[in-house]
Scaffold this motif. Structure first.
Motif, PDB file in Angstrom:
ATOM      1  N   ASP A  41       0.825  -1.204   0.000  1.00  0.00           N
ATOM      2  CA  ASP A  41       0.000   0.000   0.000  1.00  0.00           C
ATOM      3  C   ASP A  41       0.861   1.255   0.000  1.00  0.00           C
ATOM      4  O   ASP A  41       0.560   2.227  -0.700  1.00  0.00           O
ATOM      5  CB  ASP A  41      -0.934  -0.003   1.215  1.00  0.00           C
ATOM      6  N   ALA A  42       1.941   1.251   0.779  1.00  0.00           N
ATOM      7  CA  ALA A  42       2.837   2.407   0.819  1.00  0.00           C
ATOM      8  C   ALA A  42       3.502   2.623  -0.532  1.00  0.00           C
ATOM      9  O   ALA A  42       3.630   3.760  -1.004  1.00  0.00           O
ATOM     10  CB  ALA A  42       3.884   2.216   1.906  1.00  0.00           C
ATOM     11  N   LEU A  44       2.313   1.748  -3.466  1.00  0.00           N
ATOM     12  CA  LEU A  44       1.299   2.243  -4.395  1.00  0.00           C
ATOM     13  C   LEU A  44       1.012   3.723  -4.161  1.00  0.00           C
ATOM     14  O   LEU A  44       0.816   4.482  -5.116  1.00  0.00           O
ATOM     15  CB  LEU A  44       0.015   1.421  -4.262  1.00  0.00           C
ATOM     16  N   GLU A  45       0.984   4.131  -2.905  1.00  0.00           N
ATOM     17  CA  GLU A  45       0.764   5.546  -2.593  1.00  0.00           C
ATOM     18  C   GLU A  45       1.910   6.403  -3.118  1.00  0.00           C
ATOM     19  O   GLU A  45       1.690   7.478  -3.670  1.00  0.00           O
ATOM     20  CB  GLU A  45       0.604   5.744  -1.082  1.00  0.00           C
ATOM     21  N   ARG A  46       3.156   5.930  -2.950  1.00  0.00           N
ATOM     22  CA  ARG A  46       4.309   6.676  -3.468  1.00  0.00           C
ATOM     23  C   ARG A  46       4.239   6.780  -4.983  1.00  0.00           C
ATOM     24  O   ARG A  46       4.523   7.842  -5.548  1.00  0.00           O
ATOM     25  CB  ARG A  46       5.617   5.995  -3.059  1.00  0.00           C
ATOM     26  N   ALA A  48       1.531   6.662  -6.861  1.00  0.00           N
ATOM     27  CA  ALA A  48       0.434   7.557  -7.218  1.00  0.00           C
ATOM     28  C   ALA A  48       0.833   9.008  -6.975  1.00  0.00           C
ATOM     29  O   ALA A  48       0.508   9.889  -7.772  1.00  0.00           O
ATOM     30  CB  ALA A  48      -0.812   7.203  -6.414  1.00  0.00           C
ATOM     31  N   GLY A  49       1.554   9.261  -5.900  1.00  0.00           N
ATOM     32  CA  GLY A  49       2.023  10.613  -5.615  1.00  0.00           C
ATOM     33  C   GLY A  49       3.017  11.091  -6.655  1.00  0.00           C
ATOM     34  O   GLY A  49       2.985  12.245  -7.077  1.00  0.00           O
ATOM     35  N   ARG A  51       3.176  10.097  -9.768  1.00  0.00           N
ATOM     36  CA  ARG A  51       2.424  10.322 -11.002  1.00  0.00           C
ATOM     37  C   ARG A  51       1.680  11.644 -10.937  1.00  0.00           C
ATOM     38  O   ARG A  51       1.653  12.400 -11.896  1.00  0.00           O
ATOM     39  CB  ARG A  51       1.424   9.194 -11.236  1.00  0.00           C
TER      40      ARG A  51
END
Length: 60
Positions: A41-42, A44-46, A48-49, A51
């Motif tokens: 999850d971390a 994926l968040e990085r 997405a951030g 992008r």
């Protein structure tokens, strides 16, 4: 006897593949599952951030 020599490598590979799949399935979950899920999850968040931060610069 040639048919045995021809069939032996695929049979051995199939046995090892089945064993590999069993190990992968058995090691899913367990005590480390929550830790692994949090790491994914971390990541994926990085991603997405990164992008989201890169998108406005791409339009210029």
């Amino acid at each position: 006897m040639e048919y045995v020599a021809a069939l032996l490598p695929p049979v051995v590979m199939a046995i090892f593949f089945i064993g590999l799949v069993r190990v992968i399935v058995k090691t899913q979950g367990g005590a480390a599952k929550a830790k692994e899920d949090a790491a994914v999850d971390a990541a994926l968040e990085r991603a997405a951030g990164a992008r989201g931060a890169a998108a406005p610069n791409a339009d210029c």
